[in-house]
Design an enzyme around this catalytic site. Structure first.
Site, short mmCIF file in Angstrom:
data_model
loop_
_atom_site.label_atom_id
_atom_site.label_comp_id
_atom_site.label_asym_id
_atom_site.label_seq_id
_atom_site.Cartn_x
_atom_site.Cartn_y
_atom_site.Cartn_z
N SER A 1 0.84 -1.19 0.00
CA SER A 1 0.00 0.00 0.00
C SER A 1 0.88 1.26 0.00
O SER A 1 1.77 1.37 -0.85
CB SER A 1 -0.95 -0.05 1.20
OG SER A 1 -1.96 0.89 1.05
N HIS B 1 -6.11 -6.13 -1.58
CA HIS B 1 -5.18 -5.02 -1.40
C HIS B 1 -4.15 -5.49 -0.38
O HIS B 1 -4.50 -5.70 0.77
CB HIS B 1 -5.95 -3.79 -0.89
CG HIS B 1 -5.09 -2.58 -0.73
ND1 HIS B 1 -4.62 -1.87 -1.80
CD2 HIS B 1 -4.62 -1.96 0.37
CE1 HIS B 1 -3.90 -0.84 -1.35
NE2 HIS B 1 -3.89 -0.88 -0.05
N ASP C 1 -7.77 -3.58 -7.49
CA ASP C 1 -7.32 -3.25 -6.13
C ASP C 1 -8.52 -2.81 -5.28
O ASP C 1 -9.16 -1.79 -5.56
CB ASP C 1 -6.28 -2.14 -6.22
CG ASP C 1 -5.72 -1.78 -4.87
OD1 ASP C 1 -4.60 -2.22 -4.56
OD2 ASP C 1 -6.40 -1.08 -4.10
#
Ligand code: NAG
Ligand code: NAG
Ligand code: NAG
Ligand code: NAG
Ligand code: NAG
Ligand code: NAG
Length: 396
Positions: A179, A342, A275
């Site tokens: 991330s 994610h 995502d």
């Protein structure tokens, strides 16, 4: 079907259900203590609230003694005085609130879970600056105290300390993160690579770090707005590639799709083309559509109707276009799956379990190992459109 949790920050937390599945197949993961950076204040390398930054170090053993994995934590960004002031009172802005951390997935020291990296030295650097380890400035907090934007100095000072703790004599090294930490991996990849002599294999593995500058359903450019605010407020500049800055504004050079053009070190991109954080928070966030009409779809891609899937496939197309420059890059790799996820490397369940997405017969763990150790000629996998891949069993 295991479901990964929804979360506030761009990095998942373990949900009970997921934890239950993981525990049924593995012993409890290792808990690794927190170490605070020495001399942080003198170096000006501090968290938002002025506390010293922290990291977790698990020593390698056996054949992994001189191999190092550095993993950068994620957790969105703060782009205004207000959001940074709030963040300062959380573990994403202050080490006073940080605790020991569990290591699993690519960080696991269990050979069954993590056959290629289990015995490496492993480090998680905690994220407490709010600008992907890249800002360098200060500002006045709402309460009158100083807000420190020192992400770049945190990166430099922690890496320097790790060099002294053995990283300098590494024979193999891998920089990763997910991330906001995946974006940080891209931002610091060249610097990481340059810290080692030529004969050392130093590579980069950004996970869920490709954030697209897209419009949401109502036409707002949310990602741009957050990145632009962060770049201005936290003074992100030194870290950005010079060749990009010669042509473009700073915020544009903070985008992963620009950064990949300037990275010279071998890099493997792991990302879902759908995502889940971006779809939920930047493509179809609450407020960009009437009422709750998209909520079922953004909670789980399996609930999307055909109109919604068209929108999601439009996102996927932009995503695939954004990373296609990698196809021609030697030594680079792609693992772009179509699972609604994610962050996939730091959880054992998505890294290498029977629920891990499979592309070209490889789990993520296998693909990363094959690429890093050059066991296969290329790892450049782009999945077909959802729901064509039956191994997409996780939702996150
Ligand atoms: C390692 O992982 C395997 C597979 O998940 C599990 O069965 C085993 O108990 C674990 N070993 C240890 C020492 O935790
Ligand atoms: C922003 O960063 C640049 C480059 O590192 C530096 O020269 C400048 O002084 C910084 N500006 C502020 C306001 O801190
Ligand atoms: C970026 O942020 C700056 C400072 O907050 C603002 O003045 C500018 O209008 C923003 N630019 C764009 C294109 O959003
Ligand atoms: C969302 O899912 C719930 C439960 O499956 C269902 O009752 C509801 O009608 C769905 N809403 C929409 C807008 O599709
Ligand atoms: C799909 O869902 C959206 C949002 O609820 C709705 O506007 C649209 O009409 C639906 N499309 C179909 C084909 O059902
Ligand atoms: C995957 O493995 C199976 C069985 O080993 C083999 O038949 C198949 O050709 C492989 N597929 C790919 C895409 O490599």
């Amino acid at each position: 079907m295991p479901i990964l949790p929804r979360r506030r920050y761009a990095e998942p937390l373990l949900l009970l259900l997921l934890a239950a599945v993981a525990r049924s197949t593995a012993a409890a993961p290792d808990v690794v203590e927190l170490i605070l950076l020495t001399g942080a204040q003198e170096k000006g390398a501090v968290c938002l609230d002025g506390s010293p930054p922290g990291y977790h170090l698990q020593r390698g053993f056996g054949s992994g003694e001189h191999s190092w994995l550095i993993y950068l934590e994620g957790g969105e960004w703060c782009d205004t005085i207000e959001s940074c002031s709030n963040r300062k009172t959380t573990e994403l802005g202050s080490s006073k609130l940080m605790e020991a951390q569990e290591f699993e997935g690519i960080l696991s020291n269990n050979q069954t879970v993590n056959s290629d990296f289990y015995n490496w030295n492993k480090v998680v650097i905690r994220y407490c600056d709010g600008a992907s380890f890249s800002g360098n400035a200060e500002a006045q907090d709402q309460d009158g105290s100083t807000l420190h934007f020192r992400g770049l100095r945190i990166w430099q000072a922690v890496l320097d300390e790790l060099m002294e703790k053995g990283l300098a004599s590494a024979k193999q090294a891998l920089l990763s993160g997910c991330s906001a930490g995946g974006l940080a991996t891209l931002l610091h990849c060249n610097d990481f690579h340059a810290r080692f002599p030529k004969e050392v294999s130093a590579k980069c593995l950004p996970d869920a770090g490709i954030f697209l500058d897209i419009e949401d359903l109502s036409g707002k450019r949310l990602m741009w707005s957050v990145f632009n605010g962060t770049v201005q407020l936290q003074n992100v500049s030194e870290v950005l590639p010079k060749d990009c800055l010669a042509k473009k504004v700073r915020t544009e050079c903070f985008l992963a799709t620009e950064l990949v053009k300037s990275i010279t070190a071998p890099t493997l991109i792991v990302n879902s083309a759908y995502d889940s954080w971006q779809i939920r928070d930047t493509l179809a966030p609450v407020g960009s559509y009437p009422g709750q009409s998209w909520l079922n779809c953004t909670n789980d891609i399996g609930n999307c109707n055909s109109t919604q899937m068209e929108v999601l496939n439009g996102f996927r197309k932009k995503f695939v276009d954004g990373v296609k420059v990698v196809k021609d890059k030697k030594d680079w790799g792609l693992f772009i799956d179509s699972c609604f996820m994610h962050c996939q490397t730091k959880y054992s369940i998505s890294w290498s379990s029977q629920f891990s997405p499979v592309l070209g017969n490889m789990t993520i763990a296998k693909a990363v190992g094959d690429w890093y150790f050059e066991r296969s000629k290329t790892v450049k996998e782009i999945d077909c459109e959802y729901p064509c891949n039956p191994t997409c069993k996780l939702t996150g």
